[in-house]
Scaffold this motif. Structure first.
Motif, PDB file in Angstrom:
ATOM      1  N   LEU A  43       0.825  -1.212   0.000  1.00 17.65           N
ATOM      2  CA  LEU A  43       0.000   0.000   0.000  1.00 17.65           C
ATOM      3  C   LEU A  43       0.853   1.253   0.000  1.00 17.65           C
ATOM      4  CD1 LEU A  43      -2.477  -1.009   2.860  1.00 17.65           C
ATOM      5  CD2 LEU A  43      -3.022  -0.998   0.423  1.00 17.65           C
ATOM      6  N   PHE A  44       2.007   1.174   0.620  1.00 14.22           N
ATOM      7  CA  PHE A  44       2.818   2.371   0.859  1.00 14.22           C
ATOM      8  C   PHE A  44       3.773   2.618  -0.299  1.00 14.22           C
ATOM      9  CE2 PHE A  44       1.409   0.920   4.987  1.00 14.22           C
ATOM     10  CZ  PHE A  44       1.078   2.092   5.645  1.00 14.22           C
ATOM     11  N   SER A  45       3.577   3.755  -0.984  1.00 13.82           N
ATOM     12  CA  SER A  45       4.423   4.065  -2.141  1.00 13.82           C
ATOM     13  C   SER A  45       5.891   4.106  -1.740  1.00 13.82           C
ATOM     14  CB  SER A  45       4.001   5.402  -2.746  1.00 13.82           C
ATOM     15  OG  SER A  45       4.113   6.429  -1.783  1.00 13.82           O
ATOM     16  N   HIS A  63       4.641   7.864   9.494  1.00 11.59           N
ATOM     17  CA  HIS A  63       3.232   7.460   9.452  1.00 11.59           C
ATOM     18  C   HIS A  63       2.845   6.756  10.754  1.00 11.59           C
ATOM     19  CE1 HIS A  63      -0.205   4.773   8.428  1.00 11.59           C
ATOM     20  NE2 HIS A  63      -0.648   5.871   7.844  1.00 11.59           N
ATOM     21  N   MET A  70      -2.099  10.701  16.866  1.00 12.55           N
ATOM     22  CA  MET A  70      -3.488  11.074  16.596  1.00 12.55           C
ATOM     23  C   MET A  70      -4.474  10.248  17.415  1.00 12.55           C
ATOM     24  SD  MET A  70      -3.597  12.061  12.550  1.00 12.55           S
ATOM     25  CE  MET A  70      -5.334  12.486  12.600  1.00 12.55           C
ATOM     26  N   LEU A  94      -7.450  13.011   4.815  1.00 11.16           N
ATOM     27  CA  LEU A  94      -7.083  11.681   5.316  1.00 11.16           C
ATOM     28  C   LEU A  94      -7.941  10.608   4.667  1.00 11.16           C
ATOM     29  CD1 LEU A  94      -6.549  12.178   9.156  1.00 11.16           C
ATOM     30  CD2 LEU A  94      -4.871  11.393   7.497  1.00 11.16           C
ATOM     31  N   THR A  97      -6.863  10.298   0.933  1.00 11.13           N
ATOM     32  CA  THR A  97      -5.566   9.612   0.783  1.00 11.13           C
ATOM     33  C   THR A  97      -5.712   8.111   1.022  1.00 11.13           C
ATOM     34  OG1 THR A  97      -4.398  11.567   1.533  1.00 11.13           O
ATOM     35  CG2 THR A  97      -3.177   9.508   1.603  1.00 11.13           C
ATOM     36  N   HIS A  98      -6.353   7.739   2.105  1.00  8.70           N
ATOM     37  CA  HIS A  98      -6.467   6.306   2.403  1.00  8.70           C
ATOM     38  C   HIS A  98      -7.313   5.584   1.358  1.00  8.70           C
ATOM     39  CE1 HIS A  98      -4.839   7.768   6.220  1.00  8.70           C
ATOM     40  NE2 HIS A  98      -4.245   6.603   6.229  1.00  8.70           N
ATOM     41  N   TYR A 101      -5.125   5.115  -1.754  1.00  8.54           N
ATOM     42  CA  TYR A 101      -4.072   4.116  -1.576  1.00  8.54           C
ATOM     43  C   TYR A 101      -4.633   2.724  -1.278  1.00  8.54           C
ATOM     44  CZ  TYR A 101      -0.279   7.493  -1.974  1.00  8.54           C
ATOM     45  OH  TYR A 101       0.610   8.416  -2.446  1.00  8.54           O
ATOM     46  N   VAL A 111      -4.167  -2.825  12.171  1.00  8.11           N
ATOM     47  CA  VAL A 111      -3.381  -1.786  12.845  1.00  8.11           C
ATOM     48  C   VAL A 111      -3.847  -1.638  14.294  1.00  8.11           C
ATOM     49  CG1 VAL A 111      -2.865   0.696  12.921  1.00  8.11           C
ATOM     50  CG2 VAL A 111      -2.717  -0.550  10.757  1.00  8.11           C
ATOM     51  N   LEU A 142     -11.446   7.343  15.837  1.00  6.44           N
ATOM     52  CA  LEU A 142     -10.624   8.039  14.844  1.00  6.44           C
ATOM     53  C   LEU A 142     -10.723   7.320  13.497  1.00  6.44           C
ATOM     54  CD1 LEU A 142      -8.471  10.128  14.022  1.00  6.44           C
ATOM     55  CD2 LEU A 142      -6.737   8.613  15.043  1.00  6.44           C
TER      56      LEU A 142
HETATM   57  C1  HEM Z   1      -1.150   8.188   4.623  1.00  7.64           C
HETATM   58  C2  HEM Z   1      -2.681   8.894   9.171  1.00  7.64           C
HETATM   59  C3  HEM Z   1      -4.330   4.326   9.298  1.00  7.64           C
HETATM   60  C4  HEM Z   1      -1.974   3.434   5.205  1.00  7.64           C
HETATM   61  C5  HEM Z   1      -1.441   8.775   5.829  1.00  7.64           C
HETATM   62  C6  HEM Z   1      -1.180  10.156   6.161  1.00  7.64           C
HETATM   63  C7  HEM Z   1      -1.589  10.348   7.437  1.00  7.64           C
HETATM   64  C8  HEM Z   1      -2.122   9.099   7.927  1.00  7.64           C
HETATM   65  C9  HEM Z   1      -1.528  11.655   8.234  1.00  7.64           C
HETATM   66  C10 HEM Z   1      -0.569  11.178   5.207  1.00  7.64           C
HETATM   67  C11 HEM Z   1      -1.762  11.838   4.544  1.00  7.64           C
HETATM   68  C12 HEM Z   1      -1.478  12.551   3.269  1.00  7.64           C
HETATM   69  O1  HEM Z   1      -0.364  12.467   2.743  1.00  7.64           O
HETATM   70  O2  HEM Z   1      -2.437  13.176   2.782  1.00  7.64           O
HETATM   71  C13 HEM Z   1      -3.328   7.730   9.574  1.00  7.64           C
HETATM   72  C14 HEM Z   1      -4.084   7.583  10.803  1.00  7.64           C
HETATM   73  C15 HEM Z   1      -4.557   6.294  10.817  1.00  7.64           C
HETATM   74  C16 HEM Z   1      -4.083   5.651   9.612  1.00  7.64           C
HETATM   75  C17 HEM Z   1      -4.294   8.665  11.835  1.00  7.64           C
HETATM   76  C18 HEM Z   1      -5.398   5.548  11.821  1.00  7.64           C
HETATM   77  C19 HEM Z   1      -6.091   6.043  12.790  1.00  7.64           C
HETATM   78  C20 HEM Z   1      -3.799   3.673   8.225  1.00  7.64           C
HETATM   79  C21 HEM Z   1      -3.942   2.274   7.960  1.00  7.64           C
HETATM   80  C22 HEM Z   1      -3.249   2.016   6.826  1.00  7.64           C
HETATM   81  C23 HEM Z   1      -2.697   3.259   6.353  1.00  7.64           C
HETATM   82  C24 HEM Z   1      -4.772   1.325   8.801  1.00  7.64           C
HETATM   83  C25 HEM Z   1      -3.021   0.697   6.147  1.00  7.64           C
HETATM   84  C26 HEM Z   1      -2.499  -0.346   6.769  1.00  7.64           C
HETATM   85  C27 HEM Z   1      -1.628   4.647   4.657  1.00  7.64           C
HETATM   86  C28 HEM Z   1      -1.054   4.800   3.318  1.00  7.64           C
HETATM   87  C29 HEM Z   1      -0.815   6.173   3.139  1.00  7.64           C
HETATM   88  C30 HEM Z   1      -1.245   6.830   4.377  1.00  7.64           C
HETATM   89  C31 HEM Z   1      -0.772   3.672   2.327  1.00  7.64           C
HETATM   90  C32 HEM Z   1      -0.190   6.830   1.920  1.00  7.64           C
HETATM   91  C33 HEM Z   1       1.274   6.572   2.024  1.00  7.64           C
HETATM   92  C34 HEM Z   1       2.074   6.969   0.806  1.00  7.64           C
HETATM   93  O3  HEM Z   1       2.294   8.175   0.626  1.00  7.64           O
HETATM   94  O4  HEM Z   1       2.482   6.067   0.090  1.00  7.64           O
HETATM   95  N1  HEM Z   1      -2.003   8.158   6.917  1.00  7.64           N
HETATM   96  N2  HEM Z   1      -3.340   6.541   8.890  1.00  7.64           N
HETATM   97  N3  HEM Z   1      -3.033   4.257   7.240  1.00  7.64           N
HETATM   98  N4  HEM Z   1      -1.723   5.881   5.251  1.00  7.64           N
HETATM   99 FE1  HEM Z   1      -2.500   6.196   7.081  1.00  7.64          FE
END
Ligand code: HEM
Length: 154
Positions: A43-45, A63, A70, A94, A97-98, A101, A111, A142
């Motif tokens: 998932l993560f670039s 991240h 948060m 948020l 983005t999610h 991705y 998580v 959240l």
């Molecule tokens: C990106 C927070 C849960 C996967 C992000 C960003 C934030 C964030 C602040 C950057 C946003 C942006 O660039 O616009 C959170 C919070 C979470 C959460 C607060 C839970 C409460 C998750 C989970 C996954 C995940 C469960 C997957 C397992 C990703 C991915 C990106 C991302 C793949 C983009 C990354 C990239 O740039 O390649 N998240 N996240 N996140 N998050 Fe989360």
């Protein structure tokens, strides 16, 4: 159900003793996530395009740390105002983005599971069923707020 002052206190108490290690603990959360669900790495670039070992990837650390911080902030706001702390505009970003991705509900569950495990390992002397449910609820609310904004941007 209201998020009580006691629940907020349990989150803050444990957070205070973990925050100096938050980056490391956050990383541990995601290493645990990838043990449980290896495909989540894709998932993560910044993991796809990187030669740096997982545990040294600064963006993964960032991240992980964000999720931790948060969730803690969410606990405080849940008690004070009855909803997580994220501002409306940030929440939309948020969600978008999610969504883009390809993060799905199951990822949020994994998580959560890993987060609670790592907190338990970090503060074994404080850990209790009440602490587990306080962190769990702060995270769930959240995650629910983010998920409610997970749709294509129009
Ligand atoms: C990106 C927070 C849960 C996967 C992000 C960003 C934030 C964030 C602040 C950057 C946003 C942006 O660039 O616009 C959170 C919070 C979470 C959460 C607060 C839970 C409460 C998750 C989970 C996954 C995940 C469960 C997957 C397992 C990703 C991915 C990106 C991302 C793949 C983009 C990354 C990239 O740039 O390649 N998240 N996240 N996140 N998050 Fe989360």
């Amino acid at each position: 159900r209201a998020f009580t002052e006691e629940q907020e206190a349990l989150v803050l108490k444990s957070w205070n003793s973990m925050k100096k290690n938050a980056a490391e603990l956050g990383l541990k959360v995601f290493l645990r996530v990838f043990e449980i669900a290896p495909s989540a790495k894709k998932l993560f670039s910044f993991l796809r395009d990187s030669d740096v070992p997982l545990e040294q990837n600064p963006k993964l650390k960032a991240h992980a740390m964000t999720v931790f911080v948060m969730t803690c902030e969410s606990a405080v706001q849940l008690h004070k105002v009855g909803k997580p702390s994220v501002r409306e505009s940030n929440l939309k970003d948020l969600g978008t983005t999610h969504f883009q991705y390809n993060v799905v509900a199951e990822h949020f569950e994994v998580v959560k599971f890993a987060l609670l495990e790592i907190i338990k390992e970090a503060v074994p002397e404080m850990w209790s069923p009440e602490m587990k449910s306080a962190w769990g609820e702060a995270y769930d609310q959240l995650a629910a707020a983010i998920k409610s904004e997970m749709k294509p941007q129009v």
